[in-house]
Design a protein around this motif. Structure first.
Motif, mmCIF file in Angstrom:
data_model
loop_
_atom_site.group_PDB
_atom_site.id
_atom_site.type_symbol
_atom_site.label_atom_id
_atom_site.label_comp_id
_atom_site.label_asym_id
_atom_site.label_seq_id
_atom_site.Cartn_x
_atom_site.Cartn_y
_atom_site.Cartn_z
ATOM 1 N N LEU A 1 1.151 10.762 -9.536
ATOM 2 C CA LEU A 1 0.132 11.035 -10.564
ATOM 3 C C LEU A 1 -0.613 12.334 -10.282
ATOM 4 N N LEU A 2 -0.900 12.577 -9.007
ATOM 5 C CA LEU A 2 -1.593 13.816 -8.646
ATOM 6 C C LEU A 2 -0.746 15.039 -8.974
ATOM 7 N N VAL A 3 0.531 14.986 -8.642
ATOM 8 C CA VAL A 3 1.429 16.108 -8.937
ATOM 9 C C VAL A 3 1.516 16.324 -10.439
ATOM 10 N N LYS A 4 1.685 15.238 -11.189
ATOM 11 C CA LYS A 4 1.791 15.353 -12.647
ATOM 12 C C LYS A 4 0.533 15.977 -13.237
ATOM 13 N N ASN A 5 -0.624 15.533 -12.769
ATOM 14 C CA ASN A 5 -1.875 16.004 -13.351
ATOM 15 C C ASN A 5 -2.298 17.384 -12.852
ATOM 16 N N ALA A 6 -1.615 17.896 -11.852
ATOM 17 C CA ALA A 6 -1.877 19.266 -11.405
ATOM 18 C C ALA A 6 -1.157 20.285 -12.287
ATOM 19 N N MET A 7 -0.230 19.822 -13.089
ATOM 20 C CA MET A 7 0.532 20.725 -13.957
ATOM 21 C C MET A 7 -0.286 21.081 -15.193
ATOM 22 N N PRO A 8 -0.066 22.266 -15.690
ATOM 23 C CA PRO A 8 -0.785 22.652 -16.914
ATOM 24 C C PRO A 8 -0.257 21.872 -18.121
ATOM 25 N N GLY A 9 -1.114 21.703 -19.088
ATOM 26 C CA GLY A 9 -0.715 21.096 -20.342
ATOM 27 C C GLY A 9 -0.844 19.583 -20.406
ATOM 28 N N VAL A 10 -1.336 18.964 -19.358
ATOM 29 C CA VAL A 10 -1.539 17.512 -19.419
ATOM 30 C C VAL A 10 -2.767 17.266 -20.293
ATOM 31 N N PRO A 11 -2.635 16.442 -21.328
ATOM 32 C CA PRO A 11 -3.787 16.190 -22.199
ATOM 33 C C PRO A 11 -4.984 15.649 -21.399
ATOM 34 N N ALA B 1 -7.310 13.512 -22.066
ATOM 35 C CA ALA B 1 -7.495 12.057 -22.082
ATOM 36 C C ALA B 1 -6.542 11.384 -21.097
ATOM 37 N N GLU B 2 -5.316 11.865 -21.041
ATOM 38 C CA GLU B 2 -4.341 11.307 -20.096
ATOM 39 C C GLU B 2 -4.754 11.607 -18.656
ATOM 40 N N ARG B 3 -5.211 12.833 -18.423
ATOM 41 C CA ARG B 3 -5.660 13.221 -17.084
ATOM 42 C C ARG B 3 -6.855 12.358 -16.654
ATOM 43 N N ALA B 4 -7.792 12.145 -17.560
ATOM 44 C CA ALA B 4 -8.967 11.330 -17.240
ATOM 45 C C ALA B 4 -8.563 9.883 -16.959
ATOM 46 N N SER B 5 -7.647 9.356 -17.751
ATOM 47 C CA SER B 5 -7.173 7.996 -17.540
ATOM 48 C C SER B 5 -6.486 7.866 -16.183
ATOM 49 N N ASP B 6 -5.613 8.813 -15.866
ATOM 50 C CA ASP B 6 -4.913 8.797 -14.583
ATOM 51 C C ASP B 6 -5.883 8.927 -13.415
ATOM 52 N N LEU B 7 -6.913 9.733 -13.583
ATOM 53 C CA LEU B 7 -7.906 9.907 -12.522
ATOM 54 C C LEU B 7 -8.678 8.603 -12.288
ATOM 55 N N GLY B 8 -9.063 7.923 -13.356
ATOM 56 C CA GLY B 8 -9.767 6.647 -13.217
ATOM 57 C C GLY B 8 -8.891 5.597 -12.567
ATOM 58 N N LEU B 9 -7.631 5.516 -12.983
ATOM 59 C CA LEU B 9 -6.690 4.576 -12.389
ATOM 60 C C LEU B 9 -6.479 4.894 -10.907
ATOM 61 N N SER B 10 -6.333 6.170 -10.607
ATOM 62 C CA SER B 10 -6.124 6.587 -9.217
ATOM 63 C C SER B 10 -7.307 6.204 -8.346
ATOM 64 N N VAL C 1 0.819 -1.219 0.000
ATOM 65 C CA VAL C 1 0.000 0.000 0.000
ATOM 66 C C VAL C 1 0.853 1.269 0.000
ATOM 67 N N PRO C 2 1.900 1.377 0.827
ATOM 68 C CA PRO C 2 2.695 2.614 0.783
ATOM 69 C C PRO C 2 3.265 2.914 -0.601
ATOM 70 N N ASN C 3 3.684 1.893 -1.336
ATOM 71 C CA ASN C 3 4.203 2.107 -2.697
ATOM 72 C C ASN C 3 3.103 2.590 -3.631
ATOM 73 N N VAL C 4 1.910 2.020 -3.496
ATOM 74 C CA VAL C 4 0.778 2.450 -4.325
ATOM 75 C C VAL C 4 0.440 3.905 -4.026
ATOM 76 N N LEU C 5 0.413 4.268 -2.755
ATOM 77 C CA LEU C 5 0.106 5.654 -2.383
ATOM 78 C C LEU C 5 1.159 6.623 -2.909
ATOM 79 N N ALA C 6 2.421 6.218 -2.883
ATOM 80 C CA ALA C 6 3.485 7.072 -3.423
ATOM 81 C C ALA C 6 3.304 7.271 -4.922
ATOM 82 N N GLU C 7 2.950 6.210 -5.634
ATOM 83 C CA GLU C 7 2.697 6.320 -7.075
ATOM 84 C C GLU C 7 1.514 7.250 -7.350
#
Length: 127
Positions: A15-25, A27-36, A5-11
């Motif tokens: 993903l949250l940090v990456k998707n908080a940045m501007p310019g993330v497509p 579709a990628e943001r939606a995919s990451d959100l569903g996976l998260s 679990v700690p490794n999953v939470l770190a991952e």
């Protein structure tokens, strides 16, 4: 849970940090959100059950190996280390049972391995 679990939470934090940045497509943001969301659900379920699962497995494997003892320290890291040790000993016991043709012992070990799989089954598993 594998990965732990700690490794999953770190991952997920990454993903949250990456998707908080501007310019993330989108579709990628939606995919990451569903996976998260899916991973958080699995992590929450396993985190709640993990100590119970490990204590039950450790007790069952100790009984198969004829080892006395119990889990006095309920920290997940300690329970997991003991589970790893016991499973290693179970592999050795299974190899010995195969070498000697002790089918009753082999059957008992296989029954515990099936039970361990059932203990770890997620509530969302199809079977």
């Amino acid at each position: 849970m594998n990965p732990p679990v700690p490794n999953v939470l770190a991952e997920l934090a990454g993903l949250l940090v990456k998707n908080a940045m501007p310019g993330v497509p989108e579709a990628e943001r939606a995919s990451d959100l569903g996976l998260s969301a899916a991973l958080l659900g699995v992590a929450a379920e396993m985190w709640d059950r993990q100590a119970h699962i490990l204590v039950e497995e450790n007790r069952a494997v100790r009984a198969l190996l004829g080892e006395p003892g119990e889990d006095a320290d309920l920290r997940l890291s300690v329970l997991q280390a003991e589970n790893d040790r016991l499973r290693g000993a179970l592999v050795v016991a299974h190899a010995a049972a195969e070498a000697t043709g002790d089918t009753a012992r082999q059957d008992a070990i296989w029954a515990e391995l099936v039970a361990a799989t059932d203990r770890r089954r997620l509530s969302t598993a199809p079977v």
